[in-house]
Design an enzyme around this catalytic site. Structure first.
Site, PDB file in Angstrom:
ATOM      1  N   ASP A  50       0.834  -1.196   0.000  1.00 40.37           N
ATOM      2  CA  ASP A  50       0.000   0.000   0.000  1.00 40.37           C
ATOM      3  C   ASP A  50       0.876   1.256   0.000  1.00 40.37           C
ATOM      4  O   ASP A  50       1.747   1.420   0.839  1.00 40.37           O
ATOM      5  CB  ASP A  50      -0.871  -0.027   1.255  1.00 40.37           C
ATOM      6  CG  ASP A  50      -2.129   0.801   1.137  1.00 40.37           C
ATOM      7  OD1 ASP A  50      -2.037   1.930   0.636  1.00 40.37           O
ATOM      8  OD2 ASP A  50      -3.194   0.329   1.568  1.00 40.37           O
ATOM      9  N   THR A  89      -6.977   3.536  -1.908  1.00 38.75           N
ATOM     10  CA  THR A  89      -6.765   2.133  -1.548  1.00 38.75           C
ATOM     11  C   THR A  89      -7.783   1.198  -2.181  1.00 38.75           C
ATOM     12  O   THR A  89      -7.428   0.162  -2.747  1.00 38.75           O
ATOM     13  CB  THR A  89      -6.800   1.980  -0.022  1.00 38.75           C
ATOM     14  OG1 THR A  89      -5.782   2.801   0.546  1.00 38.75           O
ATOM     15  CG2 THR A  89      -6.577   0.536   0.397  1.00 38.75           C
ATOM     16  N   ASN A 110     -12.619   5.283  -2.209  1.00 38.90           N
ATOM     17  CA  ASN A 110     -12.779   4.639  -0.903  1.00 38.90           C
ATOM     18  C   ASN A 110     -14.187   4.874  -0.370  1.00 38.90           C
ATOM     19  O   ASN A 110     -14.794   3.989   0.234  1.00 38.90           O
ATOM     20  CB  ASN A 110     -11.777   5.205   0.101  1.00 38.90           C
ATOM     21  CG  ASN A 110     -10.376   4.660  -0.087  1.00 38.90           C
ATOM     22  OD1 ASN A 110     -10.151   3.708  -0.826  1.00 38.90           O
ATOM     23  ND2 ASN A 110      -9.418   5.270   0.595  1.00 38.90           N
ATOM     24  N   ASP A 172      -9.569  -3.964   5.691  1.00 40.93           N
ATOM     25  CA  ASP A 172     -10.652  -4.805   5.173  1.00 40.93           C
ATOM     26  C   ASP A 172     -10.858  -4.602   3.690  1.00 40.93           C
ATOM     27  O   ASP A 172     -11.141  -5.542   2.944  1.00 40.93           O
ATOM     28  CB  ASP A 172     -11.954  -4.554   5.944  1.00 40.93           C
ATOM     29  CG  ASP A 172     -12.451  -3.122   5.868  1.00 40.93           C
ATOM     30  OD1 ASP A 172     -12.877  -2.679   4.785  1.00 40.93           O
ATOM     31  OD2 ASP A 172     -12.421  -2.429   6.900  1.00 40.93           O
ATOM     32  N   HIS A 346      -1.565   2.260  -5.174  1.00 46.86           N
ATOM     33  CA  HIS A 346      -1.369   3.651  -5.587  1.00 46.86           C
ATOM     34  C   HIS A 346       0.005   4.082  -5.103  1.00 46.86           C
ATOM     35  O   HIS A 346       0.686   3.358  -4.379  1.00 46.86           O
ATOM     36  CB  HIS A 346      -2.448   4.573  -4.983  1.00 46.86           C
ATOM     37  CG  HIS A 346      -2.603   4.430  -3.495  1.00 46.86           C
ATOM     38  ND1 HIS A 346      -1.667   4.904  -2.598  1.00 46.86           N
ATOM     39  CD2 HIS A 346      -3.574   3.852  -2.740  1.00 46.86           C
ATOM     40  CE1 HIS A 346      -2.043   4.631  -1.366  1.00 46.86           C
ATOM     41  NE2 HIS A 346      -3.210   3.980  -1.427  1.00 46.86           N
ATOM     42  N   HIS A 494      -2.398  10.778  -0.954  1.00 39.71           N
ATOM     43  CA  HIS A 494      -2.394  10.384  -2.369  1.00 39.71           C
ATOM     44  C   HIS A 494      -3.785  10.665  -2.905  1.00 39.71           C
ATOM     45  O   HIS A 494      -4.528  11.428  -2.325  1.00 39.71           O
ATOM     46  CB  HIS A 494      -2.022   8.900  -2.496  1.00 39.71           C
ATOM     47  CG  HIS A 494      -2.792   8.035  -1.531  1.00 39.71           C
ATOM     48  ND1 HIS A 494      -4.061   7.577  -1.783  1.00 39.71           N
ATOM     49  CD2 HIS A 494      -2.470   7.592  -0.289  1.00 39.71           C
ATOM     50  CE1 HIS A 494      -4.490   6.870  -0.746  1.00 39.71           C
ATOM     51  NE2 HIS A 494      -3.552   6.863   0.184  1.00 39.71           N
TER      52      HIS A 494
END
Length: 563
Positions: A50, A89, A110, A172, A346, A494
């Protein structure tokens, strides 16, 4: 001199016999003996780091001696692209094993909003179960219901139900987006321990790791020693009312779980659980190939809390290299034949306070006037149009991205609000572009090299009419969408359309394959079709937005194995 090491793919394609290879002899010029197709790997290991930008990878690759060093001996694509605009994410993880961009897989951010939804909370979290009344964006009942396409693991299970599809992460949404709707085992960190899906029990592997992390928090641990080459980054930088740049991840006795989470130790615990699941489920040792997705989240937590260019990230990258190496060593010890891919959801960018000290004078934090509440107030002032009392006129998750008009505003009033929202944002000096939903709907789905796409095309790759905003706002380069930073909590991020957030490494490795480096741009949606070909999985035409990447460094073509 003839190379004496060739890939499993090249061996079959070129018809070279094992004795000839071992002795360095040329193959016969005519009628080579038929060679059996190489065995399929027993395990597909999909690693996502990540917030591992291609820039961060390039910055540290010369120092890698562990897991990354092994990957660098395989097929290296340093310019992979999360080609869409919403570089977050959930969308990023959604592309890796579906082979589909957010515009098709439905994971546009997200969080997004549905102003017309019946519940009081209009925000929707990307991996929540909207059918469960107990689910909220802040405390979701975790589900893949919002993902509109299957993952590689699901396709493998459909072809052979004996396949196990397993995913583990600190987040999650990473578990859900890489595992999909049918996950045999899925675990993520919540609060102070790993948890799993509603209605499932924790297995012994998870209980052991939870007990170990609890004991670690109770006992504490010393600071981590930075490698010598971290020296130039070991410098305090003032951000807001605190400093970053010198923290070494000491774990005080009785520390709160967040101190563990925002540290390299979070990745260590995640890999401990992954190894435990390999043993518990006998992954890579059954009659069908299995898939294990492991998303390592510490880079992201550290990048947000402390930035990307301090000693903290330098320590993290060294520890990450060792942690990935430990995972590989565990699989080697168990004699599992695995094909691994490593990429990222990302990239990321450093805090503007440090960027300004390092030749980026234009770096700045977003103007509070771009926050949805401020925009709504200004629009009401200019137009007289207001939302019902207690409700916002404009919904949004920050000073950029998708913005939505309150559902109660209809007709000409709605048109006027959208027009004013576009005018306010397009004319702001920190905004690069603002697009209406109509403009993006009319934009063709982009093709060709993702590095060459226009800003509008990048936004189109994240756009889905039923979920995206009435207006999509794009900030200028180096404008950080955190108006008020909190050192040690949230200073950098980001999510932009710029390549520091879009460009990520893509690395493939399997024992025996010949390595190569291809600097031309590829996409993370190319990963799923590449892995499908490597395991011989037949997939319908059009199932993927990406293309298969030929991992054979020779005259053969690994993408033809399913034809």
């Amino acid at each position: 001199m003839r190379r004496t090491v060739v890939s499993l793919f090249a061996t079959a394609a070129l018809g070279l016999s094992a004795p000839a290879l071992a002795q360095g002899q040329p193959a016969a010029a005519s009628a080579p003996a038929p060679t059996a197709e190489p065995a399929r790997p027993q395990l597909v290991l999909a690693l996502s780091v990540d917030q591992l930008s291609a820039d961060l990878f390039a910055q540290y690759r010369e120092h890698f001696t562990g897991g990354f060093a092994r990957l660098l001996s395989g097929a290296v694509f340093p310019s992979g692209f999360q080609s869409h605009a919403a570089t977050e994410t959930c969308p990023g993880h959604s592309t890796i094993l579906t082979g589909a961009r957010p515009a098709r897989n439905g994971i546009i951010a997200n969080n997004w909003f549905n102003p017309a939804i019946a519940r009081a909370e209009k925000k929707i979290y990307c991996s929540e179960d909207l059918t469960d009344p107990a689910s909220t964006p802040g405390n979701p009942v975790v589900s893949a219901n919002l993902l509109k396409v299957p993952t590689l693991g699901e396709l493998m299970k459909a072809a052979n139900p004996a396949t196990r599809n397993v995913a583990v992460s600190a987040k999650d949404r990473a578990v859900v987006m890489m595992g999909g709707h049918k996950i045999d085992a899925g675990y993520w960190w919540k609060g102070s321990a790993f948890t799993t899906f509603k209605g499932r029990e924790l297995t012994p592997a998870a209980l052991r790791v939870n007990a170990a992390t609890s004991a670690l928090l109770a006992k504490g641990a010393p600071a981590l020693k930075p490698p010598v080459w971290c020296g130039p980054r070991d410098r305090a930088v003032t951000i807001g009312n605190g400093t970053v740049g010198t923290f070494r991840f000491a774990l005080p006795k009785g520390a709160k779980p967040d101190v563990l989470r925002v540290s390299p130790r979070m990745d260590g615990a995640t890999v401990d659980l992954a190894i435990g699941l390999v043993d518990e489920l006998k992954l890579g040792q059954g009659s069908a190939p299995d898939v294990l997705s492991v998303s390592l989240s510490a880079n992201d937590y550290i990048g947000h809390a402390l930035g990307t260019e301090g000693v903290e990230m330098c320590i993290q990258m060294a520890e990450l290299d060792r942690t990935i190496g430990r995972l590989f060593a565990a699989l080697d010890k168990r004699k599992i034949d695995y094909l691994v891919v490593l990429t990222a959801d990302h990239g990321g960018h450093d805090a503007p306070e440090r960027l300004r000290e390092q030749a980026m004078p234009g770096a700045a934090r977003a103007d509070m006037a771009l926050m949805p509440a401020a925009l709504g107030a200004e629009i009401t002032k200019r137009t007289g149009v207001a939302a019902p009392q207690g409700q916002p006129l404009i919904y949004g998750d920050g000073p950029f991205g998708d913005m939505y008009v309150n559902a109660s505003v209809i007709g000409a009033a709605r048109t006027r609000v959208i027009e004013e929202l576009v005018n306010l944002t397009r004319n702001h000096p920190q905004v690069a572009a603002a697009f209406t939903a109509g403009e993006l709907s009319a934009t063709p789905v982009p093709t060709g090299n993702p590095q060459d796409w226009s800003i509008r095309e990048r936004a189109r790759a994240s756009f889905m009419a039923e979920r995206s905003g009435d207006v999509v706002v794009v900030l200028n380069r180096a404008i950080t969408p955190i108006p008020v930073p909190v050192a040690g909590a949230f200073v950098a991020t980001h999510g932009s359309v710029w390549d520091y957030d879009r460009r990520v490494p893509m690395l493939f490795w399997r024992k025996g394959m010949a390595g190569f480096e291809q600097p031309n741009p590829v996409e993370t949606v190319d990963i799923a079709p590449t892995l499908a070909a490597a395991i011989g999985l037949k997939v319908d035409d059009g199932a993927f937005d990406g293309r298969c990447l030929d991992l054979d460094a020779g005259a053969g073509n690994s993408c033809e194995r399913t034809k």
